[in-house]
Design a protein around this motif. Structure first.
Motif, PDB file in Angstrom:
ATOM      1  N   SER A  31       0.836  -1.222   0.000  1.00 27.33           N
ATOM      2  CA  SER A  31       0.000   0.000   0.000  1.00 27.33           C
ATOM      3  C   SER A  31       0.858   1.254   0.000  1.00 27.33           C
ATOM      4  O   SER A  31       0.601   2.197  -0.760  1.00 27.33           O
ATOM      5  CB  SER A  31      -0.918   0.036   1.220  1.00 27.33           C
ATOM      6  N   ILE A 144      -5.416   1.407  -9.402  1.00 29.36           N
ATOM      7  CA  ILE A 144      -5.936   1.476  -8.024  1.00 29.36           C
ATOM      8  C   ILE A 144      -7.272   0.745  -7.934  1.00 29.36           C
ATOM      9  O   ILE A 144      -7.503  -0.057  -7.030  1.00 29.36           O
ATOM     10  CB  ILE A 144      -6.117   2.961  -7.594  1.00 29.36           C
ATOM     11  N   ARG A 148      -8.134  -2.563  -5.710  1.00 21.06           N
ATOM     12  CA  ARG A 148      -9.107  -2.624  -4.615  1.00 21.06           C
ATOM     13  C   ARG A 148     -10.166  -3.682  -4.888  1.00 21.06           C
ATOM     14  O   ARG A 148     -10.585  -4.397  -3.984  1.00 21.06           O
ATOM     15  CB  ARG A 148      -9.788  -1.255  -4.394  1.00 21.06           C
TER      16      ARG A 148
ATOM     17  N   SER B  29     -11.686   2.340  -3.546  1.00 20.32           N
ATOM     18  CA  SER B  29     -10.849   2.792  -4.669  1.00 20.32           C
ATOM     19  C   SER B  29     -10.680   4.306  -4.614  1.00 20.32           C
ATOM     20  O   SER B  29      -9.567   4.826  -4.791  1.00 20.32           O
ATOM     21  CB  SER B  29     -11.486   2.409  -6.009  1.00 20.32           C
ATOM     22  N   PHE B  32      -8.358   5.267  -1.775  1.00 19.16           N
ATOM     23  CA  PHE B  32      -6.932   5.070  -2.092  1.00 19.16           C
ATOM     24  C   PHE B  32      -6.443   6.109  -3.106  1.00 19.16           C
ATOM     25  O   PHE B  32      -5.293   6.550  -3.041  1.00 19.16           O
ATOM     26  CB  PHE B  32      -6.673   3.644  -2.608  1.00 19.16           C
ATOM     27  N   SER B  36      -3.379   8.603  -2.576  1.00 13.16           N
ATOM     28  CA  SER B  36      -2.280   8.749  -3.543  1.00 13.16           C
ATOM     29  C   SER B  36      -2.085  10.215  -3.913  1.00 13.16           C
ATOM     30  O   SER B  36      -0.947  10.674  -4.073  1.00 13.16           O
ATOM     31  CB  SER B  36      -2.556   7.928  -4.803  1.00 13.16           C
TER      32      SER B  36
END
Lengths: 163, 168
Positions: A31, A144, A148, B29, B32, B36
Motif C-alpha cells: 500500500s 488502483i 481494490r 478505490s 486510495f 495517492s
C-alpha cells in the motif's frame, strides 16, 4: 490448480499466510509503495498537463529515483502476497487487469522520464506529451480500482482445499 | 453514537450504496486515490523541503498542495461513508483511533507550518535548503501520513479486538 495447491503448501507460502507480521507487513508495504508510485506519477502528470503552474521539470528526475525504488517494493511485496494466496489472485481475471494496468503505467512512467530527461521545457509542452500524461492518470486510476476490487472478486481462496 | 451514525448513513443513502454489490470497493478505490493524491502532492512537497529535487521552485511546487487537499477531501468523504456504514467496526477499533490520532498530529503539524514557516519556505531560492524546523515539519508530515496508511491497513486486518483493547 494442482500446481497452485503445491505452491500453497510450501514453507514460504505457509509462512506468508500464517505469520501475521509477514502478511500484514507485505500488505502495508504494498500500500505504501503503491501510494508513493501512483502519487508521484499523478503529480508529474498534473505538472505536464498544466493543472499546476510550471516548475522546473529536469529536477524531477530525483523523484523518479524514489519512484523506481518504490516500484521494486511493489513487486517484492506483491510477490509475497501472491505466494501467500496464489490461487486467489491467479484464478481472478481482475488480477491480470491490475497487472496489465500497472505494467502500462510503468512503461508510460519510463517514457515520460525519458522525455523529461531529453527534451526541453518547450518541447514538453506539446499535445502529445499532454495526451501521454492524461493516459498516465487514467491508467493509474485503473490500477488502483482493479487493485481494490481484487480483494472482493476472488472466487477461489485456496487451491489446496480442492485436493 | 452508533445509532446516530447509522441513522445518518441510512437517511443519506450511504448505507444502501455501501451495501450494494460494488459500493464498498468503489468507495475504497476512491479512498486510495485520495491517499495517492495526498502522498503525491503533499508528500512530494515534503520531500522537496527535505532536499529532494533541488532546483524546483518551492512556491511553484507548493501549488501541488491544493490537489493534495482535494485528495484529503476525497479521503474524508469516503472515510465518513465507511464509518457511518459500519460504525462498530471503527469506533472500537484501536487502529482507527490511532489513525485519527496521527491525522490530528498531521493537522497540527500543517497548522504549525502555515503559522510559522510557510512564507519563509515559499520565499526560499530553488537551489537553497529550507530552514531546519521546516525540514522537521516535512519529516513529521511524511511520517504521519505513512502511519495513517499503516493504521488504515490495520483497521481491516485486525477486527475490533474487544478481548485485549483496554481503552476501547
Amino acid at each position: 490448480m494442482e500446481t497452485l495447491a503445491r505452491i500453497e503448501v510450501t514453507a514460504l507460502s505457509l509462512w506468508f499466510r500464517e505469520s501475521g507480521l509477514a502478511f500484514f507487513g507485505s500488505l502495508t508495504l504494498h500500500s505504501l509503495a503503491m501510494a508513493l508510485v501512483v502519487g508521484i506519477n499523478l503529480a508529474i502528470a498534473f505538472r505536464l498537463l498544466g493543472i499546476v503552474p510550471s516548475f522546473a521539470l529536469k529536477p524531477l528526475m530525483r523523484f523518479y529515483q524514489i519512484h523506481w525504488i518504490a516500484v521494486i517494493l511493489i513487486f517484492l511485496s506483491g510477490l509475497a502476497l501472491l505466494l501467500a494466496y496464489p490461487a486467489k489472485a491467479l484464478t481472478n481475471p481482475v488480477f491480470y487487469a491490475k497487472f496489465a494496468m500497472l505494467s502500462v503505467g510503468l512503461i508510460i512512467a519510463s517514457k515520460l522520464q525519458n522525455l523529461i530527461r531529453t527534451r526541453s521545457e518547450n518541447e514538453l509542452n506539446s499535445k502529445t506529451v499532454k495526451l501521454v500524461a492524461l493516459t498516465s492518470i487514467v491508467v493509474w486510476v485503473g490500477t488502483i480500482t482493479t487493485g481494490r476490487f481484487l480483494a472482493y472478486t476472488n472466487s477461489v481462496l485456496l487451491a489446496s482445499r480442492f485436493f | 453514537m452508533i445509532e446516530l451514525l447509522s441513522s445518518f448513513s441510512k437517511f443519506t443513502g450511504i448505507y444502501a450504496f455501501m451495501n450494494s454489490p460494488w459500493g464498498w470497493p468503489t468507495a475504497e478505490s476512491i479512498h486510495f486515490l485520495g491517499l495517492s493524491l495526498l502522498i503525491g502532492c503533499v508528500g512530494v512537497f515534503d520531500l522537496r523541503m527535505l532536499g529532494v529535487g533541488r532546483g524546483i521552485n518551492y512556491l511553484q511546487m507548493h501549488k501541488l498542495v491544493k490537489i493534495g487537499v482535494f485528495g484529503y477531501c476525497l479521503n474524508l468523504t469516503t472515510g465518513i461513508m465507511f464509518l457511518t456504514t459500519a460504525p462498530d467496526q471503527y469506533l472500537f477499533n484501536p487502529a482507527f483511533q490511532t489513525k485519527l490520532l496521527f491525522m490530528l498530529i498531521a493537522g497540527l503539524n500543517m497548522f504549525w507550518f502555515y503559522a510559522s514557516y510557510s512564507g519563509q519556505v515559499k520565499a526560499t531560492e530553488a537551489t537553497t535548503s529550507v530552514a531546519e524546523p521546516a525540514k522537521i515539519i516535512a519529516m513529521l508530515s511524511l511520517l504521519c501520513w505513512m502511519a495513517v496508511i499503516i493504521c488504515g491497513r490495520l483497521i481491516t486486518y485486525f477486527r475490533p479486538p474487544y478481548h485485549w483493547c483496554w481503552f476501547c
